[in-house]
Write a protein that holds these residues in place. Structure first.
Motif, PDB file in Angstrom:
ATOM      1  N   ASP A  66      41.425 -34.100 -56.508  1.00  0.00           N
ATOM      2  CA  ASP A  66      41.888 -35.460 -56.781  1.00  0.00           C
ATOM      3  C   ASP A  66      42.524 -36.151 -55.573  1.00  0.00           C
ATOM      4  O   ASP A  66      43.026 -37.269 -55.684  1.00  0.00           O
ATOM      5  N   PHE A  67      42.507 -35.531 -54.396  1.00  0.00           N
ATOM      6  CA  PHE A  67      43.137 -36.114 -53.211  1.00  0.00           C
ATOM      7  C   PHE A  67      42.527 -37.475 -52.893  1.00  0.00           C
ATOM      8  O   PHE A  67      41.310 -37.642 -52.866  1.00  0.00           O
ATOM      9  N   ALA A  68      43.402 -38.459 -52.644  1.00  0.00           N
ATOM     10  CA  ALA A  68      42.940 -39.799 -52.292  1.00  0.00           C
ATOM     11  C   ALA A  68      44.020 -40.532 -51.509  1.00  0.00           C
ATOM     12  O   ALA A  68      45.216 -40.312 -51.713  1.00  0.00           O
ATOM     13  N   VAL A  69      43.555 -41.398 -50.611  1.00  0.00           N
ATOM     14  CA  VAL A  69      44.448 -42.207 -49.794  1.00  0.00           C
ATOM     15  C   VAL A  69      44.044 -43.673 -49.880  1.00  0.00           C
ATOM     16  O   VAL A  69      42.900 -43.999 -50.209  1.00  0.00           O
ATOM     17  N   VAL A  70      45.001 -44.541 -49.557  1.00  0.00           N
ATOM     18  CA  VAL A  70      44.712 -45.928 -49.235  1.00  0.00           C
ATOM     19  C   VAL A  70      44.793 -46.002 -47.719  1.00  0.00           C
ATOM     20  O   VAL A  70      45.797 -45.582 -47.131  1.00  0.00           O
ATOM     21  N   GLY A  71      43.754 -46.498 -47.093  1.00  0.00           N
ATOM     22  CA  GLY A  71      43.752 -46.698 -45.653  1.00  0.00           C
ATOM     23  C   GLY A  71      43.689 -48.184 -45.352  1.00  0.00           C
ATOM     24  O   GLY A  71      43.143 -48.958 -46.138  1.00  0.00           O
ATOM     25  N   ALA A  72      44.278 -48.591 -44.216  1.00  0.00           N
ATOM     26  CA  ALA A  72      44.252 -50.002 -43.816  1.00  0.00           C
ATOM     27  C   ALA A  72      44.444 -50.098 -42.304  1.00  0.00           C
ATOM     28  O   ALA A  72      44.833 -49.115 -41.649  1.00  0.00           O
ATOM     29  N   TYR A  73      44.198 -51.300 -41.782  1.00  0.00           N
ATOM     30  CA  TYR A  73      44.189 -51.531 -40.338  1.00  0.00           C
ATOM     31  C   TYR A  73      44.937 -52.820 -40.027  1.00  0.00           C
ATOM     32  O   TYR A  73      44.830 -53.798 -40.769  1.00  0.00           O
ATOM     33  N   PRO A  74      45.689 -52.848 -38.905  1.00  0.00           N
ATOM     34  CA  PRO A  74      46.422 -54.073 -38.581  1.00  0.00           C
ATOM     35  C   PRO A  74      45.465 -55.239 -38.370  1.00  0.00           C
ATOM     36  O   PRO A  74      44.432 -55.106 -37.714  1.00  0.00           O
ATOM     37  N   GLY A  75      45.809 -56.368 -38.989  1.00  0.00           N
ATOM     38  CA  GLY A  75      44.980 -57.559 -38.862  1.00  0.00           C
ATOM     39  C   GLY A  75      43.631 -57.443 -39.539  1.00  0.00           C
ATOM     40  O   GLY A  75      42.756 -58.265 -39.318  1.00  0.00           O
ATOM     41  N   GLY A  76      43.439 -56.397 -40.366  1.00  0.00           N
ATOM     42  CA  GLY A  76      42.176 -56.228 -41.070  1.00  0.00           C
ATOM     43  C   GLY A  76      41.025 -55.827 -40.166  1.00  0.00           C
ATOM     44  O   GLY A  76      39.861 -56.007 -40.520  1.00  0.00           O
ATOM     45  N   GLU A  77      41.343 -55.268 -39.015  1.00  0.00           N
ATOM     46  CA  GLU A  77      40.312 -54.859 -38.050  1.00  0.00           C
ATOM     47  C   GLU A  77      39.275 -53.946 -38.717  1.00  0.00           C
ATOM     48  O   GLU A  77      39.602 -53.158 -39.606  1.00  0.00           O
ATOM     49  N   GLU A  78      38.034 -54.040 -38.275  1.00  0.00           N
ATOM     50  CA  GLU A  78      36.965 -53.161 -38.743  1.00  0.00           C
ATOM     51  C   GLU A  78      36.893 -51.982 -37.770  1.00  0.00           C
ATOM     52  O   GLU A  78      36.558 -52.165 -36.609  1.00  0.00           O
ATOM     53  N   PRO A  79      37.209 -50.760 -38.220  1.00  0.00           N
ATOM     54  CA  PRO A  79      37.270 -49.636 -37.290  1.00  0.00           C
ATOM     55  C   PRO A  79      35.886 -49.142 -36.875  1.00  0.00           C
ATOM     56  O   PRO A  79      34.944 -49.169 -37.648  1.00  0.00           O
ATOM     57  N   ASP A  80      35.818 -48.679 -35.614  1.00  0.00           N
ATOM     58  CA  ASP A  80      34.640 -47.936 -35.216  1.00  0.00           C
ATOM     59  C   ASP A  80      34.867 -46.482 -35.634  1.00  0.00           C
ATOM     60  O   ASP A  80      35.945 -46.141 -36.123  1.00  0.00           O
ATOM     61  N   LEU A  81      33.878 -45.643 -35.492  1.00  0.00           N
ATOM     62  CA  LEU A  81      34.001 -44.241 -35.897  1.00  0.00           C
ATOM     63  C   LEU A  81      33.390 -43.374 -34.806  1.00  0.00           C
ATOM     64  O   LEU A  81      32.180 -43.406 -34.587  1.00  0.00           O
TER      65      LEU A  81
END
Length: 176
Positions: free
Chosen positions: A115-130
């Motif tokens: 059941d592990f889960a996170v909320v992830g987010a980025y400053p300014g709503g940036e779209e992250p690269d991977l």
């Protein structure tokens, strides 16, 4: 709401660039569960300018982002995350824990409950690269990740004196 912070400093290991900024982990106690906890964390992050949120897990392979910082708020289950790359720190996380990863910081989920889960987010709503450990290391990656500015607000504490703003700004000022 109680909170205890831990700070982890990682350096470039030749594969994972990590960052000049430290990882900050808040161990908070949320009296909320599952969707209510996820809603709270997502809203708290958004109020402080960290958006483009997702709800899921942490990938089970080493990776990092070169173009943005990231916050992960655990809202269900628990996991063992490894931060900083294959030789990095192993950290057990539980609901209420908030992990702030500066750009370039390696992270992976080594084990987790179903059941592990996170909320992830980025400053300014940036779209992250991977960038995966198996990818070719981008040229100039250390300069790129160290050039990502300090966000206007801490994702959890906002503009107050607590959290990443003080720690990261002090580090930035020492580097000048």
């Amino acid at each position: 709401m109680e909170s205890k912070a831990e700070i982890y400093n990682f350096t470039d290991d030749g594969t994972i660039p990590n960052s000049k900024y430290p990882v900050i982990v808040y161990h908070t106690r949320l009296d909320l569960e599952d969707k209510t906890a996820a809603d709270f964390l997502e809203n708290r992050f958004a109020e402080n300018g960290w958006s483009n949120a997702f709800r899921w897990r942490v990938y089970d392979f080493h990776h990092y982002h070169t173009n943005t910082h990231e916050v992960l708020g655990v809202y269900a289950g628990n996991a063992i995350l490894q931060l900083g790359g294959p030789e990095g720190e192993k950290l057990e996380v539980h609901p209420g824990d908030v992990i702030i990863l500066p750009a370039g910081t390696g992270h992976i989920s080594l084990r987790h409950t179903e059941d592990f889960a996170v909320v992830g987010a980025y400053p300014g709503g940036e779209e992250p690269d991977l960038i995966k450990l198996s990818d070719q290391r981008p040229e100039g990656v250390c300069e790129k990740v160290d050039g990502i500015p300090v966000p206007e607000n801490d994702p959890y504490f906002g503009s107050g004196p607590d959290g990443l703003l003080q720690s990261w700004t002090e580090r930035e000022n020492r580097a000048k």
